[in-house]
Write a protein that holds these residues in place. Sequence first.
Motif, short mmCIF file in Angstrom:
data_model
loop_
_atom_site.label_atom_id
_atom_site.label_comp_id
_atom_site.label_asym_id
_atom_site.label_seq_id
_atom_site.Cartn_x
_atom_site.Cartn_y
_atom_site.Cartn_z
N LYS A 76 -37.80 -3.97 -28.94
CA LYS A 76 -36.56 -4.38 -29.59
C LYS A 76 -35.55 -3.25 -29.68
O LYS A 76 -34.35 -3.50 -29.83
CB LYS A 76 -36.86 -4.92 -30.99
CG LYS A 76 -37.68 -6.22 -31.00
CD LYS A 76 -37.90 -6.72 -32.40
CE LYS A 76 -38.68 -8.03 -32.40
NZ LYS A 76 -38.93 -8.54 -33.78
N SER A 90 -29.24 -9.69 -24.83
CA SER A 90 -29.42 -11.12 -25.11
C SER A 90 -28.09 -11.76 -25.45
O SER A 90 -27.11 -11.07 -25.79
CB SER A 90 -30.41 -11.31 -26.26
OG SER A 90 -29.83 -10.85 -27.47
N ARG A 91 -28.04 -13.09 -25.36
CA ARG A 91 -26.80 -13.79 -25.67
C ARG A 91 -26.38 -13.55 -27.12
O ARG A 91 -25.20 -13.33 -27.40
CB ARG A 91 -26.98 -15.30 -25.40
CG ARG A 91 -27.05 -15.69 -23.94
CD ARG A 91 -25.68 -15.58 -23.29
NE ARG A 91 -24.68 -16.38 -23.96
CZ ARG A 91 -24.47 -17.68 -23.73
NH1 ARG A 91 -25.21 -18.32 -22.84
NH2 ARG A 91 -23.52 -18.33 -24.38
N SER A 92 -27.35 -13.63 -28.03
CA SER A 92 -27.00 -13.46 -29.44
C SER A 92 -26.52 -12.04 -29.73
O SER A 92 -25.56 -11.84 -30.49
CB SER A 92 -28.21 -13.80 -30.32
OG SER A 92 -29.32 -12.96 -30.00
N THR A 93 -27.17 -11.06 -29.12
CA THR A 93 -26.75 -9.66 -29.31
C THR A 93 -25.37 -9.44 -28.73
O THR A 93 -24.53 -8.74 -29.32
CB THR A 93 -27.75 -8.70 -28.65
OG1 THR A 93 -29.04 -8.88 -29.25
CG2 THR A 93 -27.32 -7.26 -28.81
#
Length: 285
Positions: free
Chosen positions: A40, A171-174
């Motif tokens: 992560k 990532s998309r959210s990040t």
Amino acid sequence: MPGPPPREEADPAPRRGASRWLTVVWTAESDPERRAAWGKGSAGVRVLLRAIAVAARLGTTMAPAFGVRSLSLMTGLHPSTVALNLALLRQEDDPLLVRTVVGRGKYGDRYRLRTPQAYKHHLGAWAWRSTHVETVHPAVSYLGASAALLYETLSTTDVGSSRLARQALLSRSTTTKALRTLAAAELAVRGPAGWKRSTCSLDEAAVRLGAHRHRAEQLAAIHAQRRDWQALLQAARPPVESAPPVMVRPRSERPGPPHSRQPGVRPTPARTTVLTGSGEPSWGG
């Protein structure tokens, strides 16, 4: 006290070598298996690798010494996070970094930048990318690793968020969160076809965000910590005698009386040992 680390052979073109290593870094982070092993905290590992390349450029060797506090200053990561990421990188099976000297006293760890065997045939793949590293600028490092990596990906052309996420390897959210952070800092704007860089410069953003002041405060704290550490090391050094002890040869080994020597031959002076400030004996004649 240990002495300084051994002198490294200077790279004839350290800037070129560090820039070439950056292409290795880009190849490594596009490797899904290696990036997954970073976990992560992969964004922090990636900005750390860029900071290491910058540090190598500023030096004269591809085996520079790194202090976690200096790298923390360049990346915005906490020193403990920098230390953990360095340990992670040097424990890889085919590593990007090899620690050649373990730091002691006032000397930091020394690493050698290397090209993993798995990527040697990929070196030309990223040659088109600029080797200008923006992630170490106070404005973007202040905003966090993910925002820094995304800003590196943005250009003056509108790009959709999905494509940006793929290009930035986030990532998309990040990516969505990082875009909001950059927009709030007036470093990114949304156009009809996607996101692009704003016309605001990083220096302007750093002043507005207070990032320059924040880095100056960090630097002052680092200098204070170094002064305390050096004072502690100095206090731990063996005391230097006002009259250094002298080792004299035994009487049986001293030169004989003048009449026993050949004319014109001077006696060999007795060899003495002087205790230097470092606590190590220094042989003299």
